[in-house]
Design a protein around this motif. Structure first.
Motif, PDB file in Angstrom:
ATOM      1  N   ASP A   1     -11.250   3.208  -2.004  1.00  0.00           N
ATOM      2  CA  ASP A   1     -11.205   3.786  -3.361  1.00  0.00           C
ATOM      3  C   ASP A   1     -11.534   2.768  -4.451  1.00  0.00           C
TER       4      ASP A   1
ATOM      5  N   ASP B   1      -8.536   4.084   3.480  1.00  0.00           N
ATOM      6  CA  ASP B   1      -8.907   4.942   2.343  1.00  0.00           C
ATOM      7  C   ASP B   1      -8.599   4.239   1.024  1.00  0.00           C
ATOM      8  N   LEU B   2      -7.399   3.621   0.974  1.00  0.00           N
ATOM      9  CA  LEU B   2      -7.007   2.934  -0.257  1.00  0.00           C
ATOM     10  C   LEU B   2      -7.963   1.797  -0.561  1.00  0.00           C
ATOM     11  N   GLU B   3      -8.397   1.090   0.478  1.00  0.00           N
ATOM     12  CA  GLU B   3      -9.338   0.000   0.274  1.00  0.00           C
ATOM     13  C   GLU B   3     -10.663   0.529  -0.240  1.00  0.00           C
TER      14      GLU B   3
ATOM     15  N   THR C   1       2.077   2.669   2.597  1.00  0.00           N
ATOM     16  CA  THR C   1       1.848   3.428   3.828  1.00  0.00           C
ATOM     17  C   THR C   1       1.771   2.466   5.007  1.00  0.00           C
TER      18      THR C   1
ATOM     19  N   TYR D   1       0.799  -1.221   0.000  1.00  0.00           N
ATOM     20  CA  TYR D   1       0.000   0.000   0.000  1.00  0.00           C
ATOM     21  C   TYR D   1       0.833   1.274   0.000  1.00  0.00           C
TER      22      TYR D   1
ATOM     23  N   GLU E   1       0.001   3.656   7.811  1.00  0.00           N
ATOM     24  CA  GLU E   1      -1.046   4.239   8.653  1.00  0.00           C
ATOM     25  C   GLU E   1      -2.339   3.468   8.438  1.00  0.00           C
TER      26      GLU E   1
ATOM     27  N   ASP F   1      -5.507   4.481   8.799  1.00  0.00           N
ATOM     28  CA  ASP F   1      -6.556   5.215   8.092  1.00  0.00           C
ATOM     29  C   ASP F   1      -6.282   5.256   6.595  1.00  0.00           C
ATOM     30  N   GLU F   2      -4.999   5.437   6.243  1.00  0.00           N
ATOM     31  CA  GLU F   2      -4.683   5.538   4.818  1.00  0.00           C
ATOM     32  C   GLU F   2      -4.936   4.217   4.113  1.00  0.00           C
TER      33      GLU F   2
END
Lengths: 175, 151, 117
Positions: free
Chosen positions: C117, C113-115, C105, C103, C107, C109-110
């Protein structure tokens, strides 16, 4: 130790977090020596301050060293922690007094180990005798856990990194 | 790692001391504080220190990865095998009494063997973990260098 | 004075435990979460070792001239727990490294977010 933990909570630079973690481990080892657990203190100093610091630094080298600021105020975690802490403090009120030889935990099997280990195993260090002989099964299990953890790390990381694989993973995550 | 003469010299002086200490902790474990777990970590720390200062490639020359990977299960086998031996000698699993001429001697020997098994597993697992993490880091470095060169 | 010290011991343990719990729950960074997990674990070490201490006793290595020894049983349990703890943390770190590769990252939360999207 308390101060170091507060420092770890507040620090955003992960490098500082790791270093504070090392300091914390050494302090923990000192406390363990005071509590007569020399074997444990030695392990904690070698493992906590040595090994895990090295591993964490290696990971920081692979990833990044800044932590993103918190997105939302940590109200719920704080609440949970306060509740847990309160319950535990309430629990300490019922604990037996500190350091008395007739506390229940010191009357069960420990006196047997202390009295008989030198005749039965010729080993003055009772910790070693119990570890390897009386509780050999436990230790075998722990060794097996270490073994499987090591194998797990090897499986996760020893595949060579390929560009396509990373791209493919990213593609899957975007879907 | 940057080349610093002080670091190299100090490490060279310290290494034998650390390894000696590990062996002392291992075999003196019944008399003083110590045992297989601590000795394993100490021995692994010696090689890790060497790897950090002189590069992981150098450390792999001293202790090759294949040896490390064989040692991980070997330690568990030594431990479990001791138990099997005591079964074969007609006692309970992991009861070391029949290993020696007298029960106490058998226990003594059993503890030594089992601690050695623990030592082998712990040392090699720590080392293997360090090798894979360090190997990843080296790969990342090389990749970064290649990308810089390409651009 | 002694009673106060004894309670202090437990309170420090509780503070460490709660601090570790707070880091695990409140922080999104996975490396920091693992450090929090280590702190949580070591608070348990303290919890086990403190009751085993006997005032006026020495380390449980039998030697002439000493009669009172601390309880060796918790020492054994914690000794193995420490080494197992570092092995599990290494496993967690390995997973963190893989997540970073997949990913980019570390973090929480990030990754979410990626999941999404």
């Amino acid at each position: 130790m308390v101060v170091t933990v507060i420092g770890i909570i507040r620090a955003h630079n992960l490098f500082a977090v790791v270093m504070l973690g090392g300091i914390y481990s050494f302090l923990m080892a000192t406390v363990l020596v005071v509590l007569d657990a020399v074997d444990v203190a030695m392990t904690e100093a070698a493992v906590g301050a040595g090994m895990s610091t090295v591993l964490l630094l290696a990971v920081l080298h692979l990833t990044r060293t800044r932590e993103a600021p918190l997105r939302h105020a940590p109200v719920i975690p704080l609440l949970i922690c306060l509740l847990t802490g309160g319950a535990l403090v309430y629990g300490t009120l019922d604990l037996p007094p500190f350091g008395q030889p007739d506390n229940p935990q010191n009357l069960h099997v420990a006196p047997y180990y202390l009295e008989n280990s030198i005749e039965e195993t010729k080993s003055p260090n009772v910790v070693t005798a119990v570890l390897a002989s009386y509780r050999g099964f436990d230790t075998l299990g722990e060794v097996a856990v270490i073994f499987s953890a090591g194998i797990g790390v090897l499986i996760l990381l020893s595949r060579r990194r390929r560009r396509e694989m990373v791209v493919e993973d990213e593609g899957r995550s975007r879907k | 790692m940057r080349d610093t003469v002080i670091l190299r010299v100090v490490v060279k002086v310290l290494l034998p001391a650390i390894l000696m200490f590990a062996l002392y902790v291992q075999f003196h474990g019944e008399y003083g504080p110590g045992g297989g777990f601590q000795a394993g970590v100490a021995a692994a720390a010696a090689v890790i220190l060497y790897g950090m200062v002189f590069g992981i490639a150098e450390a792999r020359k001293v202790v090759p990865r294949s040896i490390v990977n064989t040692m991980i299960p070997l330690g568990v086998l030594i431990f479990a095998g001791t138990g099997v031996v005591s079964i074969l000698l007609g006692e309970n699993y992991l009861d070391y009494t029949p290993l020696g001429s007298k029960p106490a001697k058998g226990q003594h020997l059993g503890i030594l063997v089992v601690e050695f098994g623990v030592f082998v597993t712990v040392a090699s697992t720590m080392l293997a973990i360090f090798y894979v993490f360090g190997g990843r880091a080296d790969e990342a470095d090389e990749k970064a260098k290649n990308e810089e060169g390409g651009e | 004075m002694n009673e106060f010290l004894a309670d202090l011991n437990y309170w420090v343990t509780i503070f460490l435990l709660v601090g570790g719990l707070y880091i695990i729950t409140a922080h999104g960074n996975m490396v920091k979460k693992l450090v929090g997990l280590a702190i949580f674990q070591s608070s348990v070490y303290l919890l086990f070792i403190s009751p085993g201490k006997i005032l006026g006793g020495t380390a449980p290595i039998i030697a002439p001239g000493f009669d009172v020894y601390s309880n060796p049983l918790p020492h054994v349990l914690i000794l193995t727990a420490i080494v197992v703890g570092v092995a599990t943390i290494a496993l967690g770190l390995a997973i963190v490294v893989r997540i970073h590769e997949a990913y980019g990252t570390i973090e929480d939360d990030e990754v979410h977010d990626l999941e999404a999207d």
